[in-house]
Scaffold this motif. Structure first.
Motif, PDB file in Angstrom:
ATOM      1  N   ALA A  71     -58.374   8.312 -27.176  1.00  0.00           N
ATOM      2  CA  ALA A  71     -57.661   9.488 -26.660  1.00  0.00           C
ATOM      3  C   ALA A  71     -58.174  10.761 -27.328  1.00  0.00           C
ATOM      4  O   ALA A  71     -58.452  11.765 -26.652  1.00  0.00           O
ATOM      5  CB  ALA A  71     -56.158   9.339 -26.880  1.00  0.00           C
ATOM      6  N   LEU A 194     -54.459  14.425 -23.278  1.00  0.00           N
ATOM      7  CA  LEU A 194     -54.034  13.031 -23.321  1.00  0.00           C
ATOM      8  C   LEU A 194     -53.166  12.768 -24.550  1.00  0.00           C
ATOM      9  O   LEU A 194     -53.458  13.279 -25.635  1.00  0.00           O
ATOM     10  CB  LEU A 194     -55.262  12.112 -23.365  1.00  0.00           C
ATOM     11  CG  LEU A 194     -56.153  12.129 -22.134  1.00  0.00           C
ATOM     12  CD1 LEU A 194     -57.474  11.449 -22.428  1.00  0.00           C
ATOM     13  CD2 LEU A 194     -55.455  11.431 -20.967  1.00  0.00           C
ATOM     14  N   PRO A 195     -52.119  11.972 -24.414  1.00  0.00           N
ATOM     15  CA  PRO A 195     -51.330  11.577 -25.586  1.00  0.00           C
ATOM     16  C   PRO A 195     -52.213  10.837 -26.589  1.00  0.00           C
ATOM     17  O   PRO A 195     -53.134  10.110 -26.208  1.00  0.00           O
ATOM     18  CB  PRO A 195     -50.263  10.642 -25.002  1.00  0.00           C
ATOM     19  CG  PRO A 195     -50.194  10.995 -23.555  1.00  0.00           C
ATOM     20  CD  PRO A 195     -51.580  11.392 -23.161  1.00  0.00           C
ATOM     21  N   ASP A 196     -51.928  11.012 -27.852  1.00  0.00           N
ATOM     22  CA  ASP A 196     -52.767  10.456 -28.914  1.00  0.00           C
ATOM     23  C   ASP A 196     -52.383   9.011 -29.210  1.00  0.00           C
ATOM     24  O   ASP A 196     -51.854   8.688 -30.273  1.00  0.00           O
ATOM     25  CB  ASP A 196     -52.652  11.319 -30.173  1.00  0.00           C
ATOM     26  CG  ASP A 196     -53.639  10.887 -31.251  1.00  0.00           C
ATOM     27  OD1 ASP A 196     -54.582  10.147 -30.918  1.00  0.00           O
ATOM     28  OD2 ASP A 196     -53.457  11.276 -32.414  1.00  0.00           O
ATOM     29  N   PHE A 197     -52.639   8.128 -28.228  1.00  0.00           N
ATOM     30  CA  PHE A 197     -52.408   6.701 -28.401  1.00  0.00           C
ATOM     31  C   PHE A 197     -53.747   5.974 -28.316  1.00  0.00           C
ATOM     32  O   PHE A 197     -54.680   6.444 -27.658  1.00  0.00           O
ATOM     33  CB  PHE A 197     -51.509   6.124 -27.293  1.00  0.00           C
ATOM     34  CG  PHE A 197     -50.197   6.827 -27.105  1.00  0.00           C
ATOM     35  CD1 PHE A 197     -49.557   7.450 -28.161  1.00  0.00           C
ATOM     36  CD2 PHE A 197     -49.589   6.840 -25.858  1.00  0.00           C
ATOM     37  CE1 PHE A 197     -48.341   8.085 -27.983  1.00  0.00           C
ATOM     38  CE2 PHE A 197     -48.366   7.464 -25.664  1.00  0.00           C
ATOM     39  CZ  PHE A 197     -47.746   8.094 -26.730  1.00  0.00           C
ATOM     40  N   GLU A 201     -52.431   5.476 -23.256  1.00  0.00           N
ATOM     41  CA  GLU A 201     -52.401   6.934 -23.077  1.00  0.00           C
ATOM     42  C   GLU A 201     -52.656   7.335 -21.632  1.00  0.00           C
ATOM     43  O   GLU A 201     -52.084   8.322 -21.140  1.00  0.00           O
ATOM     44  CB  GLU A 201     -53.413   7.613 -24.011  1.00  0.00           C
ATOM     45  CG  GLU A 201     -54.873   7.557 -23.599  1.00  0.00           C
ATOM     46  CD  GLU A 201     -55.553   6.217 -23.812  1.00  0.00           C
ATOM     47  OE1 GLU A 201     -56.733   6.087 -23.442  1.00  0.00           O
ATOM     48  OE2 GLU A 201     -54.918   5.288 -24.364  1.00  0.00           O
ATOM     49  N   ASP A 202     -53.486   6.567 -20.924  1.00  0.00           N
ATOM     50  CA  ASP A 202     -53.778   6.914 -19.534  1.00  0.00           C
ATOM     51  C   ASP A 202     -52.563   6.671 -18.637  1.00  0.00           C
ATOM     52  O   ASP A 202     -52.295   7.443 -17.712  1.00  0.00           O
ATOM     53  CB  ASP A 202     -54.998   6.129 -19.024  1.00  0.00           C
ATOM     54  CG  ASP A 202     -54.896   4.635 -19.252  1.00  0.00           C
ATOM     55  OD1 ASP A 202     -54.010   4.192 -20.023  1.00  0.00           O
ATOM     56  OD2 ASP A 202     -55.725   3.894 -18.675  1.00  0.00           O
ATOM     57  N   PHE A 205     -50.208   9.500 -19.187  1.00  0.00           N
ATOM     58  CA  PHE A 205     -50.773  10.744 -18.678  1.00  0.00           C
ATOM     59  C   PHE A 205     -50.592  10.856 -17.166  1.00  0.00           C
ATOM     60  O   PHE A 205     -50.372  11.951 -16.634  1.00  0.00           O
ATOM     61  CB  PHE A 205     -52.253  10.843 -19.043  1.00  0.00           C
ATOM     62  CG  PHE A 205     -52.855  12.184 -18.760  1.00  0.00           C
ATOM     63  CD1 PHE A 205     -52.565  13.281 -19.555  1.00  0.00           C
ATOM     64  CD2 PHE A 205     -53.718  12.358 -17.683  1.00  0.00           C
ATOM     65  CE1 PHE A 205     -53.118  14.520 -19.293  1.00  0.00           C
ATOM     66  CE2 PHE A 205     -54.276  13.596 -17.408  1.00  0.00           C
ATOM     67  CZ  PHE A 205     -53.970  14.679 -18.218  1.00  0.00           C
ATOM     68  N   SER A 256     -46.271   3.001 -26.693  1.00  0.00           N
ATOM     69  CA  SER A 256     -46.624   4.147 -25.846  1.00  0.00           C
ATOM     70  C   SER A 256     -45.561   4.381 -24.779  1.00  0.00           C
ATOM     71  O   SER A 256     -45.231   5.528 -24.457  1.00  0.00           O
ATOM     72  CB  SER A 256     -48.000   3.938 -25.202  1.00  0.00           C
ATOM     73  OG  SER A 256     -47.960   2.961 -24.172  1.00  0.00           O
ATOM     74  N   TYR A 263     -42.639  12.771 -24.457  1.00  0.00           N
ATOM     75  CA  TYR A 263     -43.638  13.562 -23.742  1.00  0.00           C
ATOM     76  C   TYR A 263     -43.109  14.132 -22.424  1.00  0.00           C
ATOM     77  O   TYR A 263     -43.629  15.139 -21.940  1.00  0.00           O
ATOM     78  CB  TYR A 263     -44.883  12.715 -23.470  1.00  0.00           C
ATOM     79  CG  TYR A 263     -45.789  12.568 -24.670  1.00  0.00           C
ATOM     80  CD1 TYR A 263     -46.862  13.428 -24.866  1.00  0.00           C
ATOM     81  CD2 TYR A 263     -45.579  11.566 -25.615  1.00  0.00           C
ATOM     82  CE1 TYR A 263     -47.702  13.304 -25.956  1.00  0.00           C
ATOM     83  CE2 TYR A 263     -46.402  11.431 -26.716  1.00  0.00           C
ATOM     84  CZ  TYR A 263     -47.465  12.298 -26.882  1.00  0.00           C
ATOM     85  OH  TYR A 263     -48.293  12.172 -27.973  1.00  0.00           O
TER      86      TYR A 263
END
Length: 336
Positions: A71, A194-197, A201-202, A205, A256, A263
């Motif tokens: 990410a 993008l989230p920091d995972f 993360e996708d 997103f 996540s 988020y």
């Protein structure tokens, strides 16, 4: 023609890089720049990348960072992108030659669409013969996925999603999109990154984009070969024999999903219910039953069952399975 910024994160994927570069160079759409973000590789990646960069006529940017996960690598690539459109290439996958051109045609023809994606075909790498594991990620056993039940404007094999249930579907079933099979307008990333995972993360997103009003569309065609191998970190790698690794991946995916609430602050009640339902199922069935109990990790499974029950205390199937497992576990302890 409009410039496409291709973002390729990589970590110790030297054996796949030459194939990746051939796939990109073979695209029928040629107005692209390539941004390679090396996430701290320790193999021969640098030498292969530099050799390719010296031989390629397109603009190549090579960014090296310490190992921080895909990410952050993608986000660093996004910050360096100059194109009107962004595409993401996973270094161990293969784009078919029409991928960019078919996606860009949709974005050119339908200015209300912000994000377009196509199907992947899952191909096994390890045995070297390229066996097809799944002909299309849009179908299962020849039947179309839930994705096709969403309200859409349809133009041939193009489906423009126009359904206020899309986020609920994404949480519950997934809408079969990933980053590696998508092309997006650069404006999508002017509002968020993008989230920091490391895992999931996708998926988050996609929900973030839908909740912000971006319009997604999908092409019912194969654009990408998703290569399955022992180094995959995705939860979709069901062939992975390392149970401990699969457990870690599932735990990260659950984490996540839990952070979705952090988020996205405007989930509807139906979307919140879908998220809790998804978390309960993942804790109980995917982690507790399939990965822990089935591999003899009894105490860990009991703990995961309890997490699922906490989220869905009225699910009778949970209680039935839990009580049976708990009694069996207690009897086994007494016998010892």
């Amino acid at each position: 023609m409009s410039l496409v910024s291709i973002i390729l994160p990589t970590y110790n994927r030297s054996k796949f890089l030459n194939s990746a570069f051939r796939s990109i160079v073979s695209q029928t759409y040629q107005d692209w720049e390539l941004i390679i973000v090396d996430d701290g590789s320790t193999d021969e990646s640098q030498a292969i990348i530099e050799k390719f960069a010296n031989s390629c006529s397109n603009k190549i940017k090579y960014i090296v960072q310490s190992n921080m996960g895909p990410a952050r690598a993608r986000n660093n690539g996004i910050r360096s992108a100059e194109g009107s459109f962004l595409a993401f290439f996973d270094s161990d996958d293969i784009w078919l030659p029409h991928h960019l051109s078919s996606c860009l045609k949709v974005l050119d023809d339908h200015t209300d669409v912000d994000w377009v994606y196509a199907a992947c075909q899952r191909v096994e790498y390890e045995n070297g013969n390229g066996n097809v594991i799944l002909p299309s990620t849009f179908y299962h056993n020849g039947e179309p996925n839930k994705l096709f039940s969403l309200k859409s404007r349809v133009y041939g094999n193009l489906h423009i999603i126009e359904d206020n249930r899309a986020v609920e579907f994404q949480i519950t079933y997934g809408i079969d999109s990933g980053l590696q099979n998508s092309v997006m307008r650069a404006g999508v990333f002017s509002e968020m990154l993008l989230p920091d995972f490391r895992i999931g993360e996708d998926r988050l997103f996609i929900s973030m984009a839908l909740k912000r009003g971006f319009k997604l569309a999908f092409i019912d065609d194969i654009n990408v070969h998703y290569v399955v191998h022992s180094g995959n970190i995705s939860d979709t790698n069901l062939s992975e024999e390392n149970v401990d690794k699969r457990i870690i991946v599932m735990q990260q995916l659950i984490g996540s999903y839990k952070q979705t609430f952090d988020y996205i602050d405007n989930l509807t009640q139906k979307e919140k219910n879908a998220l809790n339902h998804r978390l309960a199922d993942d804790w109980f069935w995917k982690l507790g039953y399939s990965l822990q109990w089935s591999h003899g990790l009894r105490q860990q499974a009991i703990n995961s069952y309890l997490e699922g029950i906490r989220l869905a205390p009225l699910r009778l199937t949970f209680w039935k399975t839990f009580i049976k497992a708990f009694l069996y576990f207690q009897v086994q302890k007494l016998r010892k």
